[in-house]
Design a protein around this motif. Structure first.
Motif, short mmCIF file in Angstrom:
data_model
loop_
_atom_site.label_atom_id
_atom_site.label_comp_id
_atom_site.label_asym_id
_atom_site.label_seq_id
_atom_site.Cartn_x
_atom_site.Cartn_y
_atom_site.Cartn_z
N GLU A 160 0.83 -1.21 0.00
CA GLU A 160 0.00 0.00 0.00
C GLU A 160 0.86 1.26 0.00
N ARG A 161 1.90 1.26 0.86
CA ARG A 161 2.75 2.45 0.92
C ARG A 161 3.57 2.60 -0.36
N GLY A 162 3.99 1.49 -0.93
CA GLY A 162 4.71 1.54 -2.20
C GLY A 162 3.83 2.04 -3.34
N THR A 163 2.56 1.68 -3.29
CA THR A 163 1.61 2.16 -4.31
C THR A 163 1.41 3.67 -4.18
N LEU A 164 1.39 4.16 -2.94
CA LEU A 164 1.29 5.60 -2.72
C LEU A 164 2.50 6.34 -3.29
N LEU A 165 3.67 5.72 -3.15
CA LEU A 165 4.87 6.30 -3.75
C LEU A 165 4.70 6.46 -5.25
N VAL A 166 4.26 5.40 -5.92
CA VAL A 166 4.07 5.42 -7.36
C VAL A 166 3.07 6.49 -7.77
N LEU A 167 1.94 6.55 -7.08
CA LEU A 167 0.91 7.54 -7.40
C LEU A 167 1.41 8.96 -7.18
N PHE A 168 2.15 9.16 -6.09
CA PHE A 168 2.69 10.48 -5.77
C PHE A 168 3.69 10.95 -6.84
N VAL A 169 4.63 10.10 -7.17
CA VAL A 169 5.67 10.48 -8.13
C VAL A 169 5.07 10.73 -9.51
N ILE A 170 4.20 9.83 -9.95
CA ILE A 170 3.60 10.00 -11.28
C ILE A 170 2.73 11.26 -11.32
N ALA A 171 2.02 11.56 -10.23
CA ALA A 171 1.18 12.76 -10.20
C ALA A 171 2.03 14.02 -10.32
N VAL A 172 3.12 14.08 -9.55
CA VAL A 172 3.98 15.27 -9.57
C VAL A 172 4.65 15.41 -10.94
N VAL A 173 5.22 14.32 -11.44
CA VAL A 173 5.93 14.36 -12.72
C VAL A 173 4.95 14.68 -13.86
N SER A 174 3.77 14.11 -13.80
CA SER A 174 2.76 14.38 -14.84
C SER A 174 2.37 15.85 -14.85
N PHE A 175 2.18 16.41 -13.66
CA PHE A 175 1.78 17.83 -13.57
C PHE A 175 2.82 18.72 -14.24
N PHE A 176 4.08 18.55 -13.89
CA PHE A 176 5.13 19.41 -14.43
C PHE A 176 5.39 19.16 -15.92
N SER A 177 5.39 17.88 -16.33
CA SER A 177 5.69 17.58 -17.74
C SER A 177 4.55 18.02 -18.66
N ILE A 178 3.31 17.83 -18.23
CA ILE A 178 2.18 18.26 -19.05
C ILE A 178 2.10 19.79 -19.10
N SER A 179 2.39 20.44 -17.98
CA SER A 179 2.41 21.91 -17.95
C SER A 179 3.46 22.44 -18.90
N LEU A 180 4.65 21.82 -18.89
CA LEU A 180 5.72 22.24 -19.80
C LEU A 180 5.33 22.01 -21.25
N TYR A 181 4.71 20.87 -21.52
CA TYR A 181 4.26 20.55 -22.87
C TYR A 181 3.25 21.58 -23.38
N LEU A 182 2.29 21.95 -22.53
CA LEU A 182 1.28 22.94 -22.93
C LEU A 182 1.91 24.32 -23.14
N TYR A 183 2.88 24.66 -22.30
CA TYR A 183 3.56 25.95 -22.46
C TYR A 183 4.34 26.00 -23.77
N LEU A 184 5.07 24.93 -24.07
CA LEU A 184 5.88 24.89 -25.30
C LEU A 184 5.00 24.95 -26.55
N ASN A 185 3.78 24.45 -26.44
CA ASN A 185 2.86 24.49 -27.58
C ASN A 185 2.41 25.92 -27.91
N LEU A 186 2.64 26.84 -26.98
CA LEU A 186 2.28 28.24 -27.22
C LEU A 186 3.36 28.95 -28.04
N LEU A 187 4.54 28.35 -28.12
CA LEU A 187 5.65 28.93 -28.84
C LEU A 187 5.54 28.64 -30.34
N PRO A 188 6.23 29.43 -31.16
CA PRO A 188 6.30 29.08 -32.60
C PRO A 188 6.83 27.67 -32.77
#
Length: 280
Positions: free
Chosen positions: A47-75
């Protein structure tokens, strides 16, 4: 088309320049995130290991998707250029190739190979060292090159970043020992799932580059490996080089009776390592 261009340029940048030493590697940030959670919330339970996976993927997904959306605003040109530069940092072909090639010229080959593998190196002979180098190269072609490119092609930057987060979690906590048997179970299973297709693509590419007629011949021996994925590129490499990889191997003072992969000679030479490096 944009994903294809980014993948192509990212691969070229990695092959030309490898690791960028002037900035902190993004995978180090992911490792720090994993270590922070483990230090704060570790408990050897699924259970605690699953929380680790969910936590890391949530944080990494937030930052990587935000970066992806920002870069799409550029030429488009700047989007592709910056995305390719960032994506190249999640590839490791030059570093992997250089590390394996360094075994050939190292004065202390046992010490050099110990930096790349987890197996015991104290009693290795030269053939064992070269065998370990080839196995490491084959397996990490999947984890460090083909799988990241695969997810980059499918999902752009978020794909490659989230994959590397999964792979990094497995490399840090996905062990079958007293501390991580349960805590790392979810991370290990998720890594197996993420690498299922890329490992087989890697094996097929090796067989094609080795000009083997029966390109699926690797499958029979690959199934003998403890890992559902690692045996495929390892067996393909063995078949292309006409050697046998695997066999009894010592880990942490205990001899493990591993299966053999491929057909051919068991005495591995420096030339075999050179041929493996020339394939890609």
């Amino acid at each position: 088309m944009n994903n294809l261009l980014i993948a192509l340029f990212a691969y070229i940048i990695d092959r030309l320049f490898g690791e960028f030493t002037f900035i902190k590697h993004p995978v180090v940030f992911i490792g720090d995130l994993i270590s922070w959670f483990e230090n704060k919330f570790y408990k050897n339970s699924v259970e605690r290991g699953t929380l680790l996976v969910l936590f890391v993927i949530a944080v990494v997904s937030f930052f990587s998707i935000s970066l992806y959306l920002y870069l799409n605003l550029l030429p488009l040109f700047f989007n592709i250029f910056i995305s390719s530069f960032i994506a190249s940092m999640f590839l490791a072909h030059k570093m992997l190739r250089d590390s394996v090639a360094s075994i050939l010229t190292a004065e202390n080959k046992k010490e050099a190979i110990s930096m790349l593998v987890s197996r015991d190196t104290k009693n290795m002979n030269e053939s064992d060292i070269y065998k370990a180098a080839i196995e490491t190269y084959a397996e990490n072609l999947s984890d460090g090159v083909i799988a990241p490119l695969f997810y980059l092609l499918l999902f752009n930057l978020p794909g490659i970043v989230i994959y590397k987060a999964i792979n990094t979690m497995d490399s840090m906590v996905g062990y079958r020992n007293k501390r991580y048997e349960k805590f790392g179970k979810c991370a290990a299973i998720l890594d197996d799932i993420a690498n299922y297709i890329p490992s087989r693509i890697t094996a097929l590419l090796i067989m094609l580059l080795g000009r083997k007629k029966s390109i699926f011949a690797f499958y029979k021996d690959a199934k003998k490996h403890d890992s559902p994925n690692a045996g495929h590129p390892i067996t393909a490499m063995a078949l292309v080089l006409n050697i046998q990889l695997g066999g009894p191997t010592s880990y942490f003072g205990e001899l493990k009776d591993k299966a053999y992969f491929g057909k051919g000679k068991q005495n591995i030479e420096a030339q075999d390592v050179k041929q493996a490096l020339l394939l890609i």
